[in-house]
Motif scaffolding. Sequence first.
Motif, PDB file in Angstrom:
ATOM      1  N   ILE A 306      -5.086  36.061  92.685  1.00 34.94           N
ATOM      2  CA  ILE A 306      -5.706  37.377  92.461  1.00 34.94           C
ATOM      3  C   ILE A 306      -4.638  38.390  92.068  1.00 34.94           C
ATOM      4  O   ILE A 306      -4.801  39.170  91.128  1.00 34.94           O
ATOM      5  CB  ILE A 306      -6.468  37.820  93.719  1.00 34.94           C
ATOM      6  N   PHE A 308      -1.806  37.749  90.707  1.00 35.73           N
ATOM      7  CA  PHE A 308      -1.353  37.400  89.372  1.00 35.73           C
ATOM      8  C   PHE A 308      -2.289  37.990  88.332  1.00 35.73           C
ATOM      9  O   PHE A 308      -1.856  38.570  87.339  1.00 35.73           O
ATOM     10  CB  PHE A 308      -1.298  35.878  89.243  1.00 35.73           C
ATOM     11  N   SER A 309      -3.555  37.860  88.600  1.00 36.21           N
ATOM     12  CA  SER A 309      -4.520  38.384  87.637  1.00 36.21           C
ATOM     13  C   SER A 309      -4.452  39.895  87.574  1.00 36.21           C
ATOM     14  O   SER A 309      -4.620  40.500  86.519  1.00 36.21           O
ATOM     15  CB  SER A 309      -5.926  37.934  88.016  1.00 36.21           C
ATOM     16  N   LEU A 312      -1.388  40.757  85.648  1.00 35.02           N
ATOM     17  CA  LEU A 312      -1.372  40.263  84.274  1.00 35.02           C
ATOM     18  C   LEU A 312      -1.688  41.367  83.263  1.00 35.02           C
ATOM     19  O   LEU A 312      -1.016  41.494  82.238  1.00 35.02           O
ATOM     20  CB  LEU A 312      -2.394  39.122  84.139  1.00 35.02           C
TER      21      LEU A 312
ATOM     22  N   ALA B  12      -6.849  38.697  79.194  1.00 33.93           N
ATOM     23  CA  ALA B  12      -6.419  39.185  80.503  1.00 33.93           C
ATOM     24  C   ALA B  12      -7.587  39.742  81.281  1.00 33.93           C
ATOM     25  O   ALA B  12      -7.754  39.480  82.473  1.00 33.93           O
ATOM     26  CB  ALA B  12      -5.351  40.256  80.324  1.00 33.93           C
ATOM     27  N   LEU B  15      -9.743  36.935  82.430  1.00 32.36           N
ATOM     28  CA  LEU B  15      -9.113  36.243  83.559  1.00 32.36           C
ATOM     29  C   LEU B  15      -9.224  37.082  84.819  1.00 32.36           C
ATOM     30  O   LEU B  15      -9.503  36.585  85.905  1.00 32.36           O
ATOM     31  CB  LEU B  15      -7.645  35.968  83.221  1.00 32.36           C
ATOM     32  N   LEU B  16      -9.039  38.390  84.629  1.00 28.05           N
ATOM     33  CA  LEU B  16      -9.125  39.302  85.770  1.00 28.05           C
ATOM     34  C   LEU B  16     -10.495  39.238  86.404  1.00 28.05           C
ATOM     35  O   LEU B  16     -10.649  39.106  87.617  1.00 28.05           O
ATOM     36  CB  LEU B  16      -8.829  40.723  85.284  1.00 28.05           C
ATOM     37  N   LEU B  19     -11.098  35.848  88.140  1.00 30.86           N
ATOM     38  CA  LEU B  19     -10.435  35.713  89.424  1.00 30.86           C
ATOM     39  C   LEU B  19     -11.024  36.670  90.438  1.00 30.86           C
ATOM     40  O   LEU B  19     -11.127  36.361  91.614  1.00 30.86           O
ATOM     41  CB  LEU B  19      -8.939  35.957  89.252  1.00 30.86           C
ATOM     42  N   ALA B  20     -11.433  37.843  89.956  1.00 31.22           N
ATOM     43  CA  ALA B  20     -12.047  38.804  90.870  1.00 31.22           C
ATOM     44  C   ALA B  20     -13.338  38.225  91.415  1.00 31.22           C
ATOM     45  O   ALA B  20     -13.676  38.423  92.581  1.00 31.22           O
ATOM     46  CB  ALA B  20     -12.309  40.116  90.160  1.00 31.22           C
TER      47      ALA B  20
END
Lengths: 595, 521
Positions: A306, A308-309, A312, B12, B15-16, B19-20
Amino acid sequence: MKPLKLFFQRIKKQSGSLQMPRRFLLYYLLLIFLPMLIFFAWYSRGLVRERQNEQRYEYQLMLDHSAEFFSSFLQQSNFVYDTLQSNTALLNMMENNLYSVSEEVVTYQTQIKPTISSILSANSVIDEIFIYRHVPSQTLNNANMIYYVQAIGDFTYPGHILEALETAGSSYDYLALDETEVRRKDMDSFSPELILFYNIYGRDYSKVIGVLEVQLDLNHILRALDFVSGKNMLYMRYGDLYYPISFDGKQHFYSPDSQPQPDIPVSAKSGAQILTAKVKNTDLELYASFDLEVTNWQQILNYIAISFSILLLPTILFCVIIYRYAARLMRFSRHIRHSGKNGLTSYEVAARTDEIGTVIREYNQMIDSLRHAEQLKNDANYYALSSQINPHFIFNTLENVRMRIELEKYTEASDMLFVLSRFFRYNISLRRESTLLDELTHIQNYLQIYHYRQNKSICFTVDIPEHFVNFRCPFCILQPIVENSMRHGKKMEEVLWIAVSVSEAGELVYVDIFDDGKGMSGDDVKKLNERLNQPPSEEISTGGSVGLANVNERLKYFYGERGGLTFIKEPNGLTCRAAFVCTNFETAGKGEAKK
Amino acid sequence: MKIRVKRCLLAALALLFCLAACGPGSSLPVPDRDADPVAEEPVSLSCYINHPWYVAGSFQGVIPEEITRQTGVTLDVTVATDNAQLGVMIATQSLPDLIYSSSMLDRLSHADVSLCYDDLLREYDVDWLIGSDLRSNALTFSSDGRLYTVLNHYSGTADWQDVPGSPMTGSLLIRQDILDALGNPTIRTLEDLKAVYGMVRQAYPDLIPLVYDGEHRFNVFLNWFGLGTAEFVEQEDGGYRMLYRDSRYYEMLKYLNGLYREGYLQADNFVSEESMTVVPYRTGNAFSYSGCTQNSNVSMNAYLQELDEGYHSVELFPLEGARYIVSDIGWSGSFITTQNSDPETSIRFIAWMFTPEAQTLTQWGREGIDYTLGTDGVPVFSEDLLDSVARNSFAREYNPWFYFGGSAIVEAMGRYAVLNTEDYEQTYDAIRENYENYPWVVAALPTAGQPEKEIYDKIMSNYVTYETKTILSVADEEFEENYRSFMDHLEKSGVLQLEEFMTKSIKERKPQYLESAENTK
């Protein structure tokens, strides 16, 4: 230490060779991104521990609540006991205080059985109720008929229960998991039972007159537990054994297939936990063996992922910003590298007010300053070169004039002085530029002076198209060539022919100066041309052919690489070709300089 | 570069975010034999069966599965633990989807408890034409004139004329093997029977001569005393007297008291659980069992022969003077409660239960698989089914207990089909010859709200106690005293008022039934 030092030195060396954006990115990753990740990992470890504690607390709370809930069901058996212990009709019947059979039957029908029926109806957890009387009835003794009331002789449970009731206390709990252990109407719907036994006392509580058996449906109780097992296991400990409680995703139940175990199998995982909660007033205990939802590393890795994201996006933005700045610097750097080959030139980009814009602006100003300084230097050289010519000629010519005066050849001396004065007038004007006509006139004056000085004939012809008469050219550029032809080409006692012709080829204007003198061999011409194409050297400047080197250098200065001198071997002599660029030589000089 | 930057940003962001981020239809299915039974999730209805003796505790077995396949309905069954439980449920409004009951019909036939059939049929457009007799029978218990149930198993006297089975009435099972051992003494009168009990007691002192079923109690004796089981008996003057005040009832009590005092009847039987009364007979510990013709003697024999192949139970041939008078307007009704979760499915389900195919399915099994129809309309059961009957596993494997719209005649024919005809034919013929149904008696009973209803309820809730005390009297004086006490109780309770009401009410209802029976002919 040494290998480590070498390693860092190697990294430093390699990073030093990296382009600036990559270096920035590397620094960002090493100094910000990686420390942040490490920080998040460290921080998440704390979070994980906190979460695990919360989970453990939640499970313990659930387990305690389940035990309380379990216990509350057991209270219903106490309620049954209280109800029946206070049922005077029951006590009278058990003490054989009823005076007739019909009275006993009616009492049972009207006061005992309805009570038992209502208890069974109202409490779904209570499966069966049996009363074992110590003093058998004289009339109602068919165990199949009077179902709820039995003689103590029909007590089929282990003897230690009665012993415990006699000695240890007024109640006893017993876990019956096998249908052969219990008595009930409907064996088809058998469910494991938790049976509680109570002593029933006579009306004056002076003696025990019977035993009450209350069968509680264990699965009914288990189904009502709000403990969520999930991947975890719930056990019920009774005696020395642990009974695994099954979970179908919604409810708990005890499966007869489940074998009781002497110990709780604990998972080898690091998150394995065992919690316990005692069910009040019984020998039962609930055990929960569970793995925490996630292990430390799983949770930490989740947090790192998390983090890392989260990092990022700013990393990408950082890269973009760095690239935008670095790209300007890289382009500027590339321009400077190319300037090393082609000479320093200005870096023309849109003006900006930031630091890079300031550096570029300062760089351009510096280039302008350098160019101006070089111009000044060139000018100085030019004047110096020009002055290098004058002393030879002046000395020789004046000596000839003096000789003519000595010989009283006053007219010749006068003519010579006249020509010499024209020659010097032109020569000392020290202009930056001139025209072909002026240059040719200057040559003619020179040759005439030479004729007076050497008293020899020189044939001088000029072939110049009319439109090149006023062709602008550097000052005093042709006379050194003619002087050189005369010096090196003149044959003894022969008239030297010097022919000047002008031609053009594209942008170039060639002025060919031919002499039919001694000429040069092909190799010599080749060598001479190679030397003329080399950068100016001290040898050329100070040795022989000073004039030619000077002319060549000046042509190249004004016209760039396309300008200069080239010698061409002719069958009857030698031609020296001066190349001009057919534009204003001032502008052309700047233009060539850019290249 | 711009494109690359945009792609990177989008990637990004994606991906955010990724992952969230880590952080039943109400209509009854059309019956289709070929349909895949699991094609549609069955609708589950909770059903309370107000019969504590009920054998079926769950909706499982061959027949329930076929019912589900044909209707898309499965039942979550709860069987009453006793007769008082339903009253508590109604009082606390803890009602299931369906209630199946033969008692408390007047309380159940109320808008606060049940939904009106006619309203449901109209609202959901269900094609079910309820016959006039069935409607009239059910309306007997309705205080507001609305139909809240339809009672099953109703049949008139004439309906039984050509039926090989027997209507449900009091019957006595006896151990033929013991009779044989005793020399097969004739039992034509009550005294013969008493004498046989004496012989049994003498020859088999551990054997209980008579046990009675908690549901049917002494109905067989009421029949043998010529009284029948109708609660009100017509007198010579045309009036009606309550059964318990009839002189034949007194004689019966006297007779039973004699049996008790001789030790032929145990006091324990009077406190026995309904479901447990059969145990002594089934386990070979009793000589005779007072039940009803519908108590399957086949299963009884199966139990007995598990103990000893020589054991054999038969239904006793009617004694002299027997009259099988009943007042039957049907047995049990299905009520769709006000808390029903799926009224449409429920009314369609019940309507289907009253169809001829449902009546045969619920009581005989699957046609062509479990039975075929014989020439006389009597089912010829498959070997598998008969084998399950012989193994006493028929109830568990086939579970023929969900005949909510069942027919008494279908049931009787089904039971008859598995009997040894020679053993039962004469007995059942004799019963049918003396069988009379007076449905108007029950139909004339007072309904909730009428004062006579309270009198009736009071008497009915207490008569067993007085009857028990009288039968269990240990001396003639005590018997007379208890009987007088019984009669006093009846009079104090208002039995005279009730009899007057019934006399009047029966005179109103009786012609309707007679007319209907005439029309049926």
